[in-house]
Enzyme design. Structure first.
Site, PDB file in Angstrom:
ATOM      1  N   THR A   1       0.618  -1.169  -0.056  1.00 46.62           N
ATOM      2  CA  THR A   1      -0.011  -0.020  -0.008  1.00 46.62           C
ATOM      3  C   THR A   1       0.956   1.179  -0.169  1.00 46.62           C
ATOM      4  O   THR A   1       1.989   1.199   0.403  1.00 46.62           O
ATOM      5  CB  THR A   1      -0.881  -0.075   1.293  1.00 46.62           C
ATOM      6  OG1 THR A   1      -1.558   1.154   1.220  1.00 46.62           O
ATOM      7  CG2 THR A   1      -0.062  -0.208   2.490  1.00 46.62           C
ATOM      8  N   ASP A   2       0.283   2.584  -0.497  1.00 45.41           N
ATOM      9  CA  ASP A   2       1.041   3.531  -0.421  1.00 45.41           C
ATOM     10  C   ASP A   2       0.762   4.019   1.032  1.00 45.41           C
ATOM     11  O   ASP A   2       1.740   5.052   1.527  1.00 45.41           O
ATOM     12  CB  ASP A   2       0.437   4.607  -1.397  1.00 45.41           C
ATOM     13  CG  ASP A   2      -1.030   4.994  -1.003  1.00 45.41           C
ATOM     14  OD1 ASP A   2      -1.687   4.201  -0.236  1.00 45.41           O
ATOM     15  OD2 ASP A   2      -1.824   5.599  -1.798  1.00 45.41           O
ATOM     16  N   GLU A   3       0.072   3.515   1.885  1.00 43.19           N
ATOM     17  CA  GLU A   3       0.043   4.211   3.402  1.00 43.19           C
ATOM     18  C   GLU A   3       1.532   3.854   4.067  1.00 43.19           C
ATOM     19  O   GLU A   3       1.882   4.434   4.984  1.00 43.19           O
ATOM     20  CB  GLU A   3      -0.902   3.513   4.137  1.00 43.19           C
ATOM     21  CG  GLU A   3      -2.313   3.838   3.547  1.00 43.19           C
ATOM     22  CD  GLU A   3      -3.496   3.599   4.381  1.00 43.19           C
ATOM     23  OE1 GLU A   3      -3.393   3.527   5.328  1.00 43.19           O
ATOM     24  OE2 GLU A   3      -4.483   3.052   3.539  1.00 43.19           O
TER      25      GLU A   3
ATOM     26  N   LYS B   1       2.012  -3.597   7.277  1.00 42.96           N
ATOM     27  CA  LYS B   1       2.508  -3.636   5.751  1.00 42.96           C
ATOM     28  C   LYS B   1       3.856  -3.022   5.744  1.00 42.96           C
ATOM     29  O   LYS B   1       4.559  -3.676   4.731  1.00 42.96           O
ATOM     30  CB  LYS B   1       1.552  -2.814   5.069  1.00 42.96           C
ATOM     31  CG  LYS B   1       0.040  -3.218   5.017  1.00 42.96           C
ATOM     32  CD  LYS B   1      -0.113  -4.876   4.410  1.00 42.96           C
ATOM     33  CE  LYS B   1       0.342  -4.760   2.819  1.00 42.96           C
ATOM     34  NZ  LYS B   1       0.029  -6.143   2.282  1.00 42.96           N
TER      35      LYS B   1
ATOM     36  N   TYR C   1      -1.937  -0.712  11.097  1.00 43.19           N
ATOM     37  CA  TYR C   1      -2.129  -1.256   9.721  1.00 43.19           C
ATOM     38  C   TYR C   1      -0.847  -1.058   8.839  1.00 43.19           C
ATOM     39  O   TYR C   1      -0.136  -1.854   8.217  1.00 43.19           O
ATOM     40  CB  TYR C   1      -3.355  -0.832   8.793  1.00 43.19           C
ATOM     41  CG  TYR C   1      -3.196  -1.035   7.407  1.00 43.19           C
ATOM     42  CD1 TYR C   1      -3.184  -2.128   6.883  1.00 43.19           C
ATOM     43  CD2 TYR C   1      -3.556   0.109   6.686  1.00 43.19           C
ATOM     44  CE1 TYR C   1      -3.337  -2.311   5.587  1.00 43.19           C
ATOM     45  CE2 TYR C   1      -3.142   0.158   5.110  1.00 43.19           C
ATOM     46  CZ  TYR C   1      -3.274  -1.486   4.812  1.00 43.19           C
ATOM     47  OH  TYR C   1      -3.060  -1.440   3.272  1.00 43.19           O
TER      48      TYR C   1
END
Length: 264
Positions: free
Chosen positions: A73-75, A104, A100
């Site tokens: 994810t870009d997060e 990741k 989260y």
């Protein structure tokens, strides 16, 4: 015969994962605990699935010499200021802000370590926010659509100024297939379709497309540690692998998504 065989199991189940990896050419690792709100309420499943689950898959592909593509994810990059001209690139430092995104980020680093230490053939992609049919109703767009369908007002965190970079799930899938076929082991590719929109605009457009008053939503208290803006620079996958998004009209994509949820 069906092209798909569904096996319901747990990615931390070493025996099961090993047996499945052994009989296939490649593994695309989409499995994750993925919703920020859930990670704030109970972080533990995020460690189990995202860290131990990824470790289990890495050990299986290492044992059987299989190709891995890891979905992220870009997060993991944290967030950008609203007025920042920059976007995330493959070289942006990791700066995750939730249980989260931090798990990741940890899973990405495990993949990189297995490539370097053990010679595992693996690629990573970090994608922006997905939307489209079949998405879990806890996610932002299907949640707002189903609220309206069920006669409730959509709810918006804080002022609704938070910007997300939206990509249709079909474009995400085509990018992953491109990486699987053409990607270079050890490389990371950012997947995005230049779809930056603030949450308030998305809700107002959705309400309008559903024949409602664009202002018919409620503001609720903001999420703790809520990232302001995500934005993806997908130059690398476009230039090096020749991928292009097909769903570049967000309004048309959103309308099709609303129609799908209305029917289903």
């Amino acid at each position: 015969p069906s092209r798909v065989k569904l096996v319901v199991g747990d990615i931390t189940d070493t025996e099961l994962v090993n047996s499945l990896v052994a009989e296939h050419d490649a593994v695309v690792h989409y499995a994750a605990e993925s919703h920020n709100d859930n990670s704030l309420k109970n972080p533990r499943p995020f460690l189990d699935t995202n860290i131990i689950g990824t470790y289990t898959i890495l050990e299986a592909v290492r044992a059987h010499g299989k190709r891995l593509h890891h979905i992220s994810t870009d997060e993991v990059y944290g967030d950008l200021e609203l007025d920042d001209p920059a976007k995330f690139t493959e070289n942006t430092p990791y700066n995750p802000s939730s249980p989260y995104s931090s798990t990741k980020a940890g899973s990405d680093l495990l993949v990189r370590a297995w490539v370097r230490s053990f010679g595992v053939q693996a690629t990573i992609s970090n994608c922006s926010n997905n939307y489209g049919p079949y998405q879990h109703v806890e996610k932002f767009i299907p949640r707002q659509i189903t609220e309206v369908l069920e006669g409730r007002k959509p709810k918006l965190y804080g002022t609704g100024e938070n910007v997300r970079d939206w990509i249709h799930t079909e474009d995400h899938s085509s990018a992953v297939l491109t990486i699987l076929e053409k990607g270079v082991s050890g490389e990371t590719y950012l997947i995005g379709a230049d779809g930056e929109k603030d949450n308030k605009s998305v809700v107002e457009l959705m309400l309008t497309l559903m024949g409602k008053d664009a202002a018919d939503y409620e503001h609720v208290a903001d999420r703790p540690g809520h990232d302001m803006r995500y934005a993806i620079d997908s130059t690398k996958i476009r230039n090096e692998l020749g991928w292009r998004p097909q769903y570049t009209d967000f309004e048309a994509g959103l309308k099709a998504t609303i129609d799908w949820y209305t029917t289903n």
